[in-house]
Scaffold this motif. Structure first.
Motif, PDB file in Angstrom:
ATOM      1  N   GLU A  13      14.030  29.223  42.100  1.00  0.00           N
ATOM      2  CA  GLU A  13      14.260  29.462  43.624  1.00  0.00           C
ATOM      3  C   GLU A  13      15.803  28.952  43.854  1.00  0.00           C
ATOM      4  O   GLU A  13      16.026  27.980  43.615  1.00  0.00           O
ATOM      5  CB  GLU A  13      13.196  28.613  44.421  1.00  0.00           C
ATOM      6  N   THR A  14      16.617  29.842  44.660  1.00  0.00           N
ATOM      7  CA  THR A  14      17.726  29.603  44.647  1.00  0.00           C
ATOM      8  C   THR A  14      17.938  29.792  46.326  1.00  0.00           C
ATOM      9  O   THR A  14      17.177  30.699  47.106  1.00  0.00           O
ATOM     10  CB  THR A  14      18.800  30.225  44.108  1.00  0.00           C
ATOM     11  N   ILE A  15      19.151  29.538  46.766  1.00  0.00           N
ATOM     12  CA  ILE A  15      19.486  29.716  48.126  1.00  0.00           C
ATOM     13  C   ILE A  15      21.105  30.429  48.033  1.00  0.00           C
ATOM     14  O   ILE A  15      21.825  30.296  47.080  1.00  0.00           O
ATOM     15  CB  ILE A  15      19.469  28.673  49.176  1.00  0.00           C
ATOM     16  N   CYS A  16      21.371  31.144  49.030  1.00  0.00           N
ATOM     17  CA  CYS A  16      22.782  31.890  48.891  1.00  0.00           C
ATOM     18  C   CYS A  16      23.519  31.371  50.177  1.00  0.00           C
ATOM     19  O   CYS A  16      23.000  31.130  51.394  1.00  0.00           O
ATOM     20  CB  CYS A  16      22.528  33.389  49.248  1.00  0.00           C
ATOM     21  N   ASP A  17      24.784  30.689  49.823  1.00  0.00           N
ATOM     22  CA  ASP A  17      25.708  30.282  50.761  1.00  0.00           C
ATOM     23  C   ASP A  17      26.873  30.131  50.254  1.00  0.00           C
ATOM     24  O   ASP A  17      27.080  30.470  49.153  1.00  0.00           O
ATOM     25  CB  ASP A  17      25.190  28.722  51.093  1.00  0.00           C
ATOM     26  N   GLU A  18      28.139  29.915  51.302  1.00  0.00           N
ATOM     27  CA  GLU A  18      29.477  29.915  50.681  1.00  0.00           C
ATOM     28  C   GLU A  18      29.951  28.520  50.357  1.00  0.00           C
ATOM     29  O   GLU A  18      29.803  27.550  51.065  1.00  0.00           O
ATOM     30  CB  GLU A  18      30.321  30.556  51.815  1.00  0.00           C
ATOM     31  N   LEU A  19      30.361  28.474  48.993  1.00  0.00           N
ATOM     32  CA  LEU A  19      30.782  27.209  48.541  1.00  0.00           C
ATOM     33  C   LEU A  19      32.322  27.896  47.916  1.00  0.00           C
ATOM     34  O   LEU A  19      32.554  28.292  47.055  1.00  0.00           O
ATOM     35  CB  LEU A  19      30.373  26.782  47.287  1.00  0.00           C
ATOM     36  N   ASP A  69      35.486  28.337  45.965  1.00  0.00           N
ATOM     37  CA  ASP A  69      35.958  28.391  44.366  1.00  0.00           C
ATOM     38  C   ASP A  69      34.722  27.991  43.547  1.00  0.00           C
ATOM     39  O   ASP A  69      34.885  27.420  42.743  1.00  0.00           O
ATOM     40  CB  ASP A  69      37.196  27.555  44.318  1.00  0.00           C
ATOM     41  N   THR A  70      33.552  28.563  44.001  1.00  0.00           N
ATOM     42  CA  THR A  70      32.340  28.114  43.150  1.00  0.00           C
ATOM     43  C   THR A  70      31.597  29.466  42.921  1.00  0.00           C
ATOM     44  O   THR A  70      31.139  29.991  43.783  1.00  0.00           O
ATOM     45  CB  THR A  70      31.549  27.122  43.823  1.00  0.00           C
ATOM     46  N   ASP A  71      31.286  29.449  41.464  1.00  0.00           N
ATOM     47  CA  ASP A  71      30.437  30.618  41.195  1.00  0.00           C
ATOM     48  C   ASP A  71      28.917  30.212  41.283  1.00  0.00           C
ATOM     49  O   ASP A  71      28.199  31.013  41.700  1.00  0.00           O
ATOM     50  CB  ASP A  71      30.757  31.051  39.733  1.00  0.00           C
ATOM     51  N   ILE A  72      28.530  28.944  40.873  1.00  0.00           N
ATOM     52  CA  ILE A  72      27.191  28.312  40.980  1.00  0.00           C
ATOM     53  C   ILE A  72      27.056  27.015  41.132  1.00  0.00           C
ATOM     54  O   ILE A  72      28.222  26.200  40.603  1.00  0.00           O
ATOM     55  CB  ILE A  72      26.481  29.053  39.467  1.00  0.00           C
ATOM     56  N   LEU A  73      26.164  26.481  41.551  1.00  0.00           N
ATOM     57  CA  LEU A  73      26.081  25.085  41.614  1.00  0.00           C
ATOM     58  C   LEU A  73      24.566  24.800  40.936  1.00  0.00           C
ATOM     59  O   LEU A  73      23.454  25.539  41.350  1.00  0.00           O
ATOM     60  CB  LEU A  73      25.907  24.631  43.157  1.00  0.00           C
ATOM     61  N   ILE A  74      24.744  24.074  39.851  1.00  0.00           N
ATOM     62  CA  ILE A  74      23.372  23.552  39.171  1.00  0.00           C
ATOM     63  C   ILE A  74      22.620  22.383  39.700  1.00  0.00           C
ATOM     64  O   ILE A  74      23.417  21.277  40.009  1.00  0.00           O
ATOM     65  CB  ILE A  74      23.817  23.247  37.813  1.00  0.00           C
ATOM     66  N   GLY A  75      21.639  22.540  40.066  1.00  0.00           N
ATOM     67  CA  GLY A  75      20.814  21.495  40.883  1.00  0.00           C
ATOM     68  C   GLY A  75      20.164  20.511  40.026  1.00  0.00           C
ATOM     69  O   GLY A  75      19.780  20.996  38.611  1.00  0.00           O
ATOM     70  N   MET A  76      19.367  19.403  40.538  1.00  0.00           N
ATOM     71  CA  MET A  76      18.821  18.439  39.734  1.00  0.00           C
ATOM     72  C   MET A  76      17.607  19.198  39.144  1.00  0.00           C
ATOM     73  O   MET A  76      16.984  18.631  38.108  1.00  0.00           O
ATOM     74  CB  MET A  76      18.544  17.277  40.546  1.00  0.00           C
ATOM     75  N   ASP A  77      16.845  20.034  39.906  1.00  0.00           N
ATOM     76  CA  ASP A  77      15.652  20.775  39.271  1.00  0.00           C
ATOM     77  C   ASP A  77      15.927  21.463  38.115  1.00  0.00           C
ATOM     78  O   ASP A  77      15.253  21.509  36.952  1.00  0.00           O
ATOM     79  CB  ASP A  77      15.242  21.814  40.276  1.00  0.00           C
ATOM     80  N   VAL A  78      17.320  21.927  37.683  1.00  0.00           N
ATOM     81  CA  VAL A  78      17.536  22.475  36.484  1.00  0.00           C
ATOM     82  C   VAL A  78      18.202  21.389  35.557  1.00  0.00           C
ATOM     83  O   VAL A  78      17.617  21.282  34.238  1.00  0.00           O
ATOM     84  CB  VAL A  78      19.079  23.424  36.376  1.00  0.00           C
ATOM     85  N   ASN A 134      17.484  18.079  35.286  1.00  0.00           N
ATOM     86  CA  ASN A 134      15.841  17.397  34.920  1.00  0.00           C
ATOM     87  C   ASN A 134      15.332  18.173  33.653  1.00  0.00           C
ATOM     88  O   ASN A 134      14.714  17.411  33.134  1.00  0.00           O
ATOM     89  CB  ASN A 134      15.006  17.145  35.950  1.00  0.00           C
ATOM     90  N   LEU A 135      15.581  19.433  33.466  1.00  0.00           N
ATOM     91  CA  LEU A 135      14.649  19.999  32.272  1.00  0.00           C
ATOM     92  C   LEU A 135      15.276  19.650  30.782  1.00  0.00           C
ATOM     93  O   LEU A 135      14.685  19.995  30.024  1.00  0.00           O
ATOM     94  CB  LEU A 135      14.777  21.610  32.354  1.00  0.00           C
ATOM     95  N   CYS A 136      16.662  19.132  30.763  1.00  0.00           N
ATOM     96  CA  CYS A 136      17.321  19.082  29.531  1.00  0.00           C
ATOM     97  C   CYS A 136      18.257  17.986  29.429  1.00  0.00           C
ATOM     98  O   CYS A 136      18.304  17.127  30.337  1.00  0.00           O
ATOM     99  CB  CYS A 136      17.939  20.583  29.295  1.00  0.00           C
ATOM    100  N   ASP A 137      18.917  17.987  28.288  1.00  0.00           N
ATOM    101  CA  ASP A 137      20.195  17.396  28.183  1.00  0.00           C
ATOM    102  C   ASP A 137      21.282  18.035  28.812  1.00  0.00           C
ATOM    103  O   ASP A 137      21.553  19.072  28.368  1.00  0.00           O
ATOM    104  CB  ASP A 137      20.466  16.772  26.759  1.00  0.00           C
ATOM    105  N   VAL A 138      22.260  17.474  29.531  1.00  0.00           N
ATOM    106  CA  VAL A 138      23.505  18.037  29.925  1.00  0.00           C
ATOM    107  C   VAL A 138      24.634  16.987  29.815  1.00  0.00           C
ATOM    108  O   VAL A 138      24.670  15.694  29.737  1.00  0.00           O
ATOM    109  CB  VAL A 138      23.610  18.205  31.660  1.00  0.00           C
ATOM    110  N   ALA A 139      25.844  17.679  29.274  1.00  0.00           N
ATOM    111  CA  ALA A 139      27.063  17.022  28.946  1.00  0.00           C
ATOM    112  C   ALA A 139      27.946  17.854  29.644  1.00  0.00           C
ATOM    113  O   ALA A 139      28.288  18.952  29.538  1.00  0.00           O
ATOM    114  CB  ALA A 139      27.153  16.642  27.589  1.00  0.00           C
ATOM    115  N   ILE A 140      28.925  17.082  30.328  1.00  0.00           N
ATOM    116  CA  ILE A 140      30.197  17.963  30.895  1.00  0.00           C
ATOM    117  C   ILE A 140      31.487  17.163  30.489  1.00  0.00           C
ATOM    118  O   ILE A 140      31.770  16.044  30.353  1.00  0.00           O
ATOM    119  CB  ILE A 140      30.261  17.929  32.233  1.00  0.00           C
TER     120      ILE A 140
END
Length: 72
Positions: free
Chosen positions: A23-29, A31-40, A42-48
Motif C-alpha cells: 500500500e503506497t501513497i502518491c506525494d511530491e518529494l 529529487d526523490t524517486d521512491i521512499l522505502i518505509g519501515m513496513d518494507v 522490517n521484512l529483511c536486512d538492509v544496508a546502505i
C-alpha cells in the motif's frame, strides 16, 4: 489534513526480490524517486553504503548474517 492518492503496487528490486501488494501513497518529494518505509525495511536486512560518492542499497530476505559496521 492533506488528501493523497493511495495505490497498491508491486516493487521489484534489482536482486529479483519482489514485494507484492504494497500500500503506497502518491506525494511530491523533491529529487526523490521512491521512499522505502519501515513496513518494507522490517521484512529483511538492509544496508546502505556510500563509498566514493556512490550510494549502494542492499536488501536481503531472509537474514543470513549479522551485519555490524566497525569504525576503522
Amino acid at each position: 489534513m492533506v488528501e493523497v492518492e493511495k495505490f497498491r503496487v508491486n516493487l521489484l528490486l534489482p536482486n529479483k526480490i519482489e514485494l507484492a501488494e504494497l500500500e503506497t501513497i502518491c506525494d511530491e518529494l523533491p529529487d526523490t524517486d521512491i521512499l522505502i518505509g519501515m513496513d518494507v525495511i522490517n521484512l529483511c536486512d538492509v544496508a546502505i553504503t556510500h563509498k566514493s560518492g556512490k550510494t549502494k542499497f542492499s536488501f536481503q530476505i531472509s537474514s543470513s548474517a549479522d551485519l555490524d559496521f566497525e569504525i576503522v
